[in-house]
Enzyme design. Structure first.
Site, PDB file in Angstrom:
ATOM      1  N   GLU A   1       0.862  -1.232  -0.042  1.00 54.70           N
ATOM      2  CA  GLU A   1      -0.131   0.078   0.023  1.00 54.70           C
ATOM      3  C   GLU A   1       1.049   1.153   0.023  1.00 54.70           C
ATOM      4  O   GLU A   1       1.815   1.145   0.499  1.00 54.70           O
ATOM      5  CB  GLU A   1      -0.888  -0.178   1.206  1.00 54.70           C
ATOM      6  CG  GLU A   1      -1.792  -1.242   1.622  1.00 54.70           C
ATOM      7  CD  GLU A   1      -3.098  -1.158   0.856  1.00 54.70           C
ATOM      8  OE1 GLU A   1      -3.121  -0.261   0.029  1.00 54.70           O
ATOM      9  OE2 GLU A   1      -3.727  -2.379   0.698  1.00 54.70           O
TER      10      GLU A   1
ATOM     11  N   ASN B   1     -12.754   5.366  -8.050  1.00 57.32           N
ATOM     12  CA  ASN B   1     -12.592   6.011  -6.958  1.00 57.32           C
ATOM     13  C   ASN B   1     -12.334   7.457  -7.144  1.00 57.32           C
ATOM     14  O   ASN B   1     -11.305   7.781  -7.162  1.00 57.32           O
ATOM     15  CB  ASN B   1     -11.540   5.113  -6.127  1.00 57.32           C
ATOM     16  CG  ASN B   1     -11.376   6.064  -4.922  1.00 57.32           C
ATOM     17  OD1 ASN B   1     -12.346   7.004  -4.301  1.00 57.32           O
ATOM     18  ND2 ASN B   1     -10.353   5.869  -4.118  1.00 57.32           N
TER      19      ASN B   1
ATOM     20  N   LYS C   1      -1.650   0.214 -12.846  1.00 55.01           N
ATOM     21  CA  LYS C   1      -2.099   1.003 -13.855  1.00 55.01           C
ATOM     22  C   LYS C   1      -1.039   1.358 -15.081  1.00 55.01           C
ATOM     23  O   LYS C   1      -1.549   1.561 -16.123  1.00 55.01           O
ATOM     24  CB  LYS C   1      -2.385   2.329 -13.013  1.00 55.01           C
ATOM     25  CG  LYS C   1      -3.485   2.232 -12.257  1.00 55.01           C
ATOM     26  CD  LYS C   1      -3.880   3.642 -11.428  1.00 55.01           C
ATOM     27  CE  LYS C   1      -5.005   3.716 -10.697  1.00 55.01           C
ATOM     28  NZ  LYS C   1      -5.030   2.834  -9.624  1.00 55.01           N
TER      29      LYS C   1
END
Ligand SMILES: *[C@@H]1O[C@H](CO)[C@@H](O)[C@H](O)[C@H]1NC(C)=O
Ligand SMILES: *[C@@H]1O[C@H](CO)[C@@H](O)[C@H](O)[C@H]1NC(C)=O
Ligand SMILES: *[C@@H]1O[C@H](CO)[C@@H](O)[C@H](O)[C@H]1NC(C)=O
Ligand SMILES: *[C@@H]1O[C@H](CO)[C@@H](O)[C@H](O)[C@H]1NC(C)=O
Length: 357
Positions: A130, A191, A252
């Site tokens: 993360e 998001n 991504k």
């Protein structure tokens, strides 16, 4: 530095002089920032070691509660990593060389085994993929962990979301520059938060050039099998990370843009971090432009110039994308670097290390 005035009387042999100057040259190169040039990790450089015994890696619990088979000599069978035993039985604690704790479950209340006597030489590893803001408060983990396992290049074990591997000779021929494009710029976002910097850049960019947006935010979600074919119809793909953090480069880029066959326009980690792991002329960083308007104009011009545009794919002749998705592969990787870990190390302030972005 005394590299140049080495006294002849001391080093009479030419050979020695040559060795010294090579060493000086190398250290100068490091000092001069060669580390920011594209230097992919060579997986074969770890393959031979003198160690004959197995290293035992104990996973204290599975990330996200999803377990996988560890049967047989799994690290060897799946990844050709020798002498590496990955286990998840807590009874193996006394003989484990490394015990791995994934941060997400620590945040959710998993406890560290402070009640067990920690064997001499055993290392405790803190693992997270993360960005810093999602790691919770790490203040209570001072002076506990000996290793970090994250996507950061300065972790003890680096587990990136993806990386480039050199193509084998017979693979060189495959060079698919996708030129059948119908959209200039595409973005997939689920998001959407207007306060994210990426949303700001998107807004400014879409005022200059058309940006096709997919995903939950615009109520045009893409089923996963449609993702890459859709992206391949775009000249550029906005690989905008949701966090602007050191080395934080996710799928991504590796999957959506690189594998989808659109030129990535990136925002997230600083430009130098991208340059360190990606070949030149394979991506466009938002920070390379004085303004988002300049960026938009550049994209427009590039799409109209087929030759210059296709040069953004020449890296594909030499490199192929490897994605990391299996926790077992990431954990087996510990063994490839086990012998070069520092003898003694402890993260006295994990919180500060993580937030040093
Ligand atoms: C690996 O190391 C062993 C022992 O140090 C040596 O005998 C062997 O030749 C090496 N293999 C390779 C491929 O370098
Ligand atoms: C190392 O571990 C593997 C997998 O568990 C096992 O098959 C092998 O026999 C072990 N080798 C040694 C030397 O302990
Ligand atoms: C090119 O793209 C169009 C629409 O995006 C599609 O209908 C067509 O089949 C594509 N052609 C090739 C050769 O991929
Ligand atoms: C690991 O960290 C602990 C502190 O919690 C320390 O006592 C131990 O010596 C360290 N071990 C290694 C191998 O660095």
């Amino acid at each position: 530095m005394g590299c140049h005035n080495t006294k002849k009387s001391v080093f009479s042999s030419m050979k020695m002089g040559l060795v010294i100057s090579i060493l000086c040259f190398l250290s100068l190169c490091l000092l001069n920032g060669w580390q920011t040039r594209f230097q992919p990790i060579n997986p074969s450089s770890f393959s031979n070691r003198s160690r004959s015994r197995n290293v035992t890696i104990l996973l204290w619990y599975w990330p996200f509660h999803r377990s996988f088979s560890l049967r047989g000599d799994m690290c060897w069978d799946l990844y050709r990593i020798p002498r590496c035993r990955l286990v998840d039985q807590r009874s193996m604690f006394p003989s484990a060389d490394v015990v791995v704790f994934h941060n997400r479950e620590l945040v959710q209340g998993q406890k560290l085994p402070f009640d067990l006597p920690r064997p001499q030489g055993q290392r405790w590893a803190w693992m997270s993929l993360e960005a810093p803001v999602y790691n919770g408060n790490l203040g209570k983990y001072a002076n506990i962990f000996n290793m970090t396992i994250t996507y950061r290049r300065d972790s003890d074990i680096t587990i990136p979301y993806g990386q480039l591997l050199p193509k084998a000779a017979e693979e060189h021929l495959v060079d698919d520059v996708p030129l059948n494009k119908s959209s200039l710029v595409c973005w997939v976002v689920s998001n959407y938060r207007s306060q994210h910097k990426r949303s700001q850049v998107y807004k400014e960019l879409s005022a200059v050039v058309p940006v096709k947006v997919y995903g939950r935010w615009t109520k045009t979600p893409l089923p996963s099998r449609a993702l890459l074919p859709t992206i391949s119809g775009c000249y550029f793909y906005l690989a905008f990370e949701n966090s602007l953090s050191k080395d934080y480069i996710t799928e991504k880029l590796w999957r959506n843009a690189y594998q989808g066959g659109a030129v990535p326009v990136v925002m997230g980690a600083p430009l130098g971090d991208y340059k360190a792991v990606l070949p030149p002329n394979s991506f466009i960083h938002v920070d390379e432009f004085a303004s988002v308007k300049d960026l938009g104009e550049y994209l427009q011009q590039l799409a109209e110039d087929k030759k210059r545009y296709s040069e953004y794919f020449t890296w594909k002749q030499q490199w192929k994308v490897k994605l990391y998705t299996d926790w077992r592969e990431r954990l087996c990787k510990i063994c490839t670097q086990y012998d070069s870990l520092p003898q003694q190390k402890v993260y006295s302030d994990l919180e500060a290390w993580v937030n040093n972005t």
